[in-house]
Enzyme design. Structure first.
Site, short mmCIF file in Angstrom:
data_model
loop_
_atom_site.label_atom_id
_atom_site.label_comp_id
_atom_site.label_asym_id
_atom_site.label_seq_id
_atom_site.Cartn_x
_atom_site.Cartn_y
_atom_site.Cartn_z
N LYS A 100 -7.34 13.20 48.34
CA LYS A 100 -8.67 12.68 48.65
C LYS A 100 -8.57 11.27 49.24
O LYS A 100 -7.62 10.55 48.94
CB LYS A 100 -9.53 12.64 47.39
CG LYS A 100 -10.03 14.02 46.95
CD LYS A 100 -11.07 13.92 45.85
CE LYS A 100 -11.49 15.34 45.43
NZ LYS A 100 -12.55 15.33 44.38
N ARG A 105 -7.62 6.71 35.39
CA ARG A 105 -7.72 7.93 36.18
C ARG A 105 -7.24 7.68 37.61
O ARG A 105 -6.63 8.55 38.23
CB ARG A 105 -9.17 8.42 36.18
CG ARG A 105 -9.42 9.54 37.15
CD ARG A 105 -10.77 10.16 36.89
NE ARG A 105 -11.23 10.88 38.07
CZ ARG A 105 -12.44 11.38 38.20
NH1 ARG A 105 -13.33 11.23 37.24
NH2 ARG A 105 -12.78 12.03 39.29
N ARG A 127 -21.80 21.47 45.28
CA ARG A 127 -22.10 20.23 45.99
C ARG A 127 -22.69 20.50 47.37
O ARG A 127 -22.49 19.73 48.31
CB ARG A 127 -20.88 19.33 46.10
CG ARG A 127 -20.11 19.15 44.81
CD ARG A 127 -21.02 18.76 43.67
NE ARG A 127 -20.27 18.67 42.40
CZ ARG A 127 -20.84 18.36 41.25
NH1 ARG A 127 -22.14 18.14 41.17
NH2 ARG A 127 -20.13 18.31 40.15
N LYS A 132 -6.27 24.15 43.90
CA LYS A 132 -6.64 23.12 42.91
C LYS A 132 -6.05 23.60 41.59
O LYS A 132 -6.51 24.59 41.02
CB LYS A 132 -8.16 23.00 42.82
CG LYS A 132 -8.65 22.11 41.68
CD LYS A 132 -10.18 21.95 41.72
CE LYS A 132 -10.69 21.10 40.57
NZ LYS A 132 -12.15 20.87 40.65
N ARG A 176 -3.57 20.48 46.30
CA ARG A 176 -4.38 19.27 46.12
C ARG A 176 -3.78 18.31 45.09
O ARG A 176 -3.26 18.75 44.05
CB ARG A 176 -5.80 19.64 45.70
CG ARG A 176 -6.54 20.39 46.76
CD ARG A 176 -7.91 20.80 46.28
NE ARG A 176 -8.93 19.82 46.53
CZ ARG A 176 -9.86 19.45 45.66
NH1 ARG A 176 -9.84 19.93 44.42
NH2 ARG A 176 -10.79 18.59 45.99
N ASP A 228 -12.93 9.50 43.41
CA ASP A 228 -13.61 10.75 43.74
C ASP A 228 -14.73 10.56 44.75
O ASP A 228 -15.90 10.59 44.36
CB ASP A 228 -14.16 11.36 42.44
CG ASP A 228 -14.36 12.86 42.55
OD1 ASP A 228 -14.21 13.39 43.66
OD2 ASP A 228 -14.67 13.49 41.53
N GLU A 241 -8.21 14.47 52.63
CA GLU A 241 -9.42 15.21 52.26
C GLU A 241 -10.61 14.26 52.20
O GLU A 241 -10.68 13.37 51.35
CB GLU A 241 -9.24 15.91 50.90
CG GLU A 241 -10.46 16.72 50.49
CD GLU A 241 -10.26 17.50 49.18
OE1 GLU A 241 -9.21 18.15 49.01
OE2 GLU A 241 -11.16 17.45 48.32
N GLU A 274 -22.11 14.34 48.11
CA GLU A 274 -22.29 14.48 46.66
C GLU A 274 -22.64 13.16 45.99
O GLU A 274 -23.48 13.11 45.10
CB GLU A 274 -21.00 15.05 46.07
CG GLU A 274 -20.99 15.10 44.56
CD GLU A 274 -19.69 15.66 43.99
OE1 GLU A 274 -18.79 16.04 44.76
OE2 GLU A 274 -19.57 15.70 42.75
N GLU A 308 -9.32 19.26 36.31
CA GLU A 308 -10.67 19.54 35.80
C GLU A 308 -10.76 20.94 35.19
O GLU A 308 -11.67 21.70 35.48
CB GLU A 308 -11.70 19.37 36.91
CG GLU A 308 -11.74 17.96 37.47
CD GLU A 308 -12.88 17.71 38.45
OE1 GLU A 308 -13.26 18.62 39.18
OE2 GLU A 308 -13.38 16.56 38.45
N HIS A 319 -18.44 5.26 40.50
CA HIS A 319 -18.63 6.29 39.49
C HIS A 319 -19.74 5.94 38.50
O HIS A 319 -19.54 5.99 37.29
CB HIS A 319 -17.31 6.52 38.73
CG HIS A 319 -17.16 7.93 38.22
ND1 HIS A 319 -17.97 8.45 37.25
CD2 HIS A 319 -16.29 8.92 38.54
CE1 HIS A 319 -17.62 9.70 36.99
NE2 HIS A 319 -16.60 10.01 37.77
C1 BDP Z 1 -15.67 16.44 42.25
C2 BDP Z 1 -16.82 17.39 42.26
C3 BDP Z 1 -16.44 18.76 41.76
C4 BDP Z 1 -15.21 19.25 42.51
C5 BDP Z 1 -14.10 18.23 42.40
C6 BDP Z 1 -12.89 18.61 43.24
O1 BDP Z 1 -17.85 16.86 41.44
O2 BDP Z 1 -17.54 19.62 41.95
O3 BDP Z 1 -14.80 20.47 42.02
O4 BDP Z 1 -14.56 17.00 42.90
O5 BDP Z 1 -12.72 18.03 44.27
O6 BDP Z 1 -16.04 15.31 42.98
O7 BDP Z 1 -12.11 19.47 42.83
#
Ligand code: BDP
Length: 725
Positions: free
Chosen positions: A385, A361, A189, A308, A345, A390, A412, A418, A312, A545
């Site tokens: 966050k 989510r 990003r 993290k 996180r 996101d 955060e 992004e 994901e 989103h």
């Molecule tokens: C998302 C981003 C991704 C990050 C993720 C994160 O697209 O690249 O790894 O957040 O914060 O928004 O872990």
């Protein structure tokens, strides 16, 4: 005729603007350009010498910055006054709490010092041995550096030296940047070139840019840097990379910046040094303790780990049936003997357990973390966050900020844009940051802003703030001039979350262009309308989103075929012929119940939900009546049109600034605004075409039809968009 007009304009502006030489932006807000003659005279008298205890790297950095700044603004640097020599009129005196003898109002200074803590500073004009001096005093060396920067900031903004009296301290102890920088120098990003960390050449080759990075951050009070991507590689903890990180730490240390690393949960397993990564396995805990010892042998002031986990696809303690607290505490115990911390996180969301299960989510982080409140070790902070999805153009504050009274939290923010047009669109994020920091989470019937929560107002558990950096190897650091403002605003709000984003914009504009109302006023006007503009042309009324898959560039509200339901834009906006929006009330996912009752009540009813969050919390029919009497459909389209019109207005405003800004920066901004104009129109057209297709409604009267049919927008592909690993 044109030349005549230009001459008149330039004549009005004065020489320091008229002959603006081209700038490449490398100097950021620390430009220290020559002051106009009258100001120079006043400053020359107030900056004849520097008396500094020249005995630590941090004090030396402060004195060097003062010299650099004054050399730029005055045309000559003040001399160093040797220790024990008599100060002369106009000396800048850097003093630790043991104030020099002969200071006129030492008692008042001591009182001020008592209130500015270990990182704050006191700056004032006073007298020493009967002669006028500028005193920069602090309880620590870093306070002297921060005070020097604060004084220079005032001078750059045109404040007369006699008028500067400051006493300030940071509200939060932890003010960090998170670099999403990979070890191969790509930046996740990142829209400003490669990573500034030249991992390959480190530790033996030290780019002078590292020092300038440290100066820029110290000028804001940023005191931590997480060097690598949260999607971390095991190798970052290999001896070779620890040595590289140590070399960076050596450069940053004098500027009060500690180094942290993002770590991958399964590191010992992947390095084949343990048989599992189960946090409750003693061999795993012992490995991390040994690794921590090893790091601290080379980086004695190492800050700690950012993690993290189970997010994901990243590994984590849940892979072993353990929870986030089990994982965080195991790492925390490895770091505790060295006073290191863990920033764990809360950005987690799992795939639905069954393919048909619909889970929201937005509700998942709360569901996983709320039960763990109070279960974390003292040196763990949970990093949340700003919003529950996101980093969208607009989100309500994350419900966890009001729900973890027994856990210190780190905010955060994403400084890199992004989801807000990369480095192309001019979007001032100060407004976004401020909106979240001032969000009232409520504590019983008391107001409790997110900023207060971070500051520990509720229970003394002081947290911190982190910004995902927008910094890269690009000559101007951030890819565009105006993205420098987002680094600046992040840093200023990290220091004091109560600062006003408009005032910060004024400071930045004054230092970055010129401290002249004819420049600052229009620049700030552009910045202050820019965030609402991007919300309007991308995701108005609480939509979120809807960006292109993977790279997140451009509109893609139609995407409905990704592996996981909660990756699809259609999952979030749910537009069909009946209506649009995500129902997060009790009739829907009930995520609204994660807020304090007073907040939840307000968001539970569309009539009391602020329009900017309407479709975040509610699924509504297209003919729903908005407060202004228009239907939702008409209002939505009007927001898209307004967003595009705002960019046109920003463009026009910038054109008027041509006589005041050097050609190089002027042209670069102008080209970016033109591209933003095209992309705003593209967003507007694609979204209106799509929503019209879903709703089956005609366009409201007088509205321009999208330039292309929906299919055209759906076919756009961007295989080489930046920042996407
Ligand atoms: C998302 C981003 C991704 C990050 C993720 C994160 O697209 O690249 O790894 O957040 O914060 O928004 O872990």
């Amino acid at each position: 005729m044109a030349a005549f007009v230009l001459n008149v304009v330039l004549g009005l502006v004065g020489t320091h603007l008229a002959h603006a030489a081209d700038e490449d932006g490398y100097d950021l807000w620390l430009r220290y350009r020559a002051l106009p003659a009258a100001q120079k005279t006043a400053l020359a008298a107030a900056a004849t010498g520097i008396a500094a205890p020249d005995d630590t790297p941090t004090v030396r950095a402060a004195a060097a910055e003062l010299k650099r700044g004054l050399a730029g603004m005055l045309g000559r640097a003040p001399d160093a006054i040797p220790a024990n020599a008599k100060v002369r009129a106009g000396t800048i005196v850097l003093a630790r709490a043991t104030l020099p003898a002969g200071l006129a109002d030492a008692d008042a200074v001591r009182r001020d010092l008592a209130s500015v803590g270990s990182e704050g500073y006191v700056v004032r004009r006073t007298r020493q041995d009967g002669v006028p001096v500028t005193l920069i005093a602090a309880n620590s060396d870093i306070g002297l550096l921060y005070g020097s920067f604060a004084w220079l900031r005032q001078l750059q903004l045109g404040t007369a030296p006699d008028g500067i009296a400051l006493a300030d301290k940071p509200a939060l102890p932890l003010r960090v940047l998170n670099h999403w920088d990979n070890l191969d120098r790509t930046v996740e990003r990142g829209y400003a070139g490669e990573s500034i960390w030249n991992w390959w050449e480190l530790p033996n080759i030290i780019d002078p840019r590292y020092t300038d990075y440290a100066r820029a951050n110290a000028s804001l009070g940023i005191n931590g840097s997480v060097l690598n991507n949260v999607n971390a590689k095991a190798e970052v903890l290999s001896p070779a990379f620890i040595a590289k990180a140590a070399a960076i730490a050596n450069v940053l240390r004098p500027y009060g910046i500690r180094v942290y690393l993002s770590v991958r949960w399964s590191t010992p397993l992947e390095l084949k040094e343990t048989k599992t990564a189960d946090p409750l396995d003693p061999a795993v805990a012992a490995w991390w303790a040994r690794k921590a010892d090893e790091i601290y042998r080379t980086i004695p002031d190492f800050g700690g780990f950012l993690v993290k986990a189970n997010s994901e696809g990243q590994p984590g303690p849940q892979d072993y049936g353990r929870n986030h607290a089990d994982g965080a505490n195991m790492l925390a115990r490895a770091l505790a003997p060295h006073k290191g911390i863990v920033m764990w996180r809360a950005f987690v969301y799992s795939p639905p357990a069954h393919p048909n299960q619909v889970s929201d989510r937005a509700a998942q982080a709360y569901d996983q973390f709320k039960p763990l409140d109070g279960k974390f070790d003292k040196n763990v902070l949970v990093q949340v966050k700003n919003g529950a999805i996101d980093f969208q153009p607009r989100e309500p504050a994350h419900p966890l900020f009001g729900a973890m009274p027994d856990t210190p939290l780190v905010m955060e923010f994403q400084v890199t844009k992004e989801y807000l047009g990369f480095a192309t669109h001019l979007v001032y994020l100060g407004s976004l940051f401020q909106e979240t920091l001032r969000f009232d989470t409520r504590a019983g019937n008391q107001p409790m802003t997110v900023a207060r929560v971070l500051e520990g107002a509720q229970d003394g558990r002081v947290g911190g703030i982190a910004g995902v950096a927008n910094i890269g190897s690009s000559r101007n650091w951030t890819g565009s001039t105006f993205d420098q403002a987002n680094w600046y605003a992040y840093g200023r709000l990290a220091w004091n979350p109560d600062l006003d984003s408009r005032a910060i914009a004024r400071e930045w504009a004054g230092q970055t262009f010129a401290p002249d109302a004819r420049v600052v006023d229009p620049v700030v006007a552009m910045m202050m309308r820019s965030r609402e503009a991007v919300v309007d042309y991308m995701t108005p009324l609480g939509l979120h989103h809807m960006m292109g898959t993977g790279h997140h560039y451009g509109p893609a509200p139609w995407v409905d075929d990704l592996a996981r339901a909660d990756w699809n834009p259609v999952y979030y906006h749910r537009a069909d012929k009946n209506g649009i929006g995500f129902d997060r009330t009790a009739k829907g996912s009930n995520a609204v119940a994660q807020y304090a009752p007073e907040v939840a009540r307000r968001f539970a009813d569309p009539a009391t939900t602020p329009p900017e969050f309407l479709l975040w919390f509610h699924h509504l029919p297209w003919d729903y009546r908005m407060p202004d009497g228009r239907t939702l459909w008409t209002d939505l389209v009007a927001h898209y049109d307004h967003g595009v019109a705002e960019v046109a207005a920003m463009q026009a405003e910038w054109q008027r600034l041509r006589p005041f800004v050097d050609a190089r920066r002027f042209d670069d901004v102008a080209q970016r605004l033109a591209q933003q104009q095209r992309e705003a129109a593209w967003w507007r057209d694609a979204c209106i075409a799509y929503f019209q297709h879903q709703s089956g409604l005609p366009l409201p009267a007088g509205v321009r039809a999208p330039a292309q049919p929906l299919d055209y927008y759906r076919k756009q592909a961007f295989p080489f968009a930046p920042g996407h690993g």
